[in-house]
Design an enzyme around this catalytic site. Structure first.
Site, mmCIF file in Angstrom:
data_model
loop_
_atom_site.group_PDB
_atom_site.id
_atom_site.type_symbol
_atom_site.label_atom_id
_atom_site.label_comp_id
_atom_site.label_asym_id
_atom_site.label_seq_id
_atom_site.Cartn_x
_atom_site.Cartn_y
_atom_site.Cartn_z
ATOM 1 N N ARG A 21 0.839 -1.210 0.000
ATOM 2 C CA ARG A 21 0.000 0.000 0.000
ATOM 3 C C ARG A 21 0.865 1.248 0.000
ATOM 4 O O ARG A 21 0.558 2.227 -0.700
ATOM 5 C CB ARG A 21 -0.934 0.026 1.210
ATOM 6 C CG ARG A 21 -1.989 -1.066 1.179
ATOM 7 C CD ARG A 21 -2.827 -1.097 2.433
ATOM 8 N NE ARG A 21 -1.966 -1.323 3.587
ATOM 9 C CZ ARG A 21 -2.269 -0.945 4.829
ATOM 10 N NH1 ARG A 21 -3.404 -0.323 5.091
ATOM 11 N NH2 ARG A 21 -1.445 -1.188 5.821
ATOM 12 N N ASN A 40 -6.042 -2.776 2.530
ATOM 13 C CA ASN A 40 -5.954 -4.226 2.722
ATOM 14 C C ASN A 40 -7.349 -4.790 2.933
ATOM 15 O O ASN A 40 -8.132 -4.257 3.729
ATOM 16 C CB ASN A 40 -5.104 -4.563 3.953
ATOM 17 C CG ASN A 40 -3.625 -4.453 3.700
ATOM 18 O OD1 ASN A 40 -3.168 -4.420 2.554
ATOM 19 N ND2 ASN A 40 -2.852 -4.405 4.770
#
EC number: 3.6.1.7
Length: 93
Positions: A21, A40
């Site tokens: 990320r 996530n």
């Protein structure tokens, strides 16, 4: 390809716990003019939503497919649509 677009991508593979990320956000900021987030999911995937110029969204998608990502990407599923707005920058969620 200068119109604004919304890219929603679900990235599967070993993409959690490897900085995926963070690197997605860094690449979105480097490409520029993109807002959205990387998140996530409970099933181990990462969801990426990016809005901005279509060309820039395509560049981010190319990076997701490139193999230059942290971890291991086994596949990317994407959908395209019109921007919805409401994002302040590109966030990690």
């Amino acid at each position: 390809m200068n119109d604004d677009a919304r890219l929603t991508a679900w990235v599967r593979g070993r993409v959690q716990g490897v900085g995926f990320r963070w690197f997605t956000r860094a690449n979105a900021l480097e490409i520029g003019d993109l807002t959205g987030f990387a998140l996530n999911l409970e099933d181990g995937r990462v969801q990426v939503v990016a809005e901005g110029p279509s060309e820039n969204c395509h560049r981010l998608l190319e990076w997701l497919h490139s193999g230059d990502t942290p971890g291991r990407v086994d596949g990317v599923t994407e959908i395209w649509g019109a921007p919805r707005g409401g994002y302040d920058g590109f966030a990690i969620r």
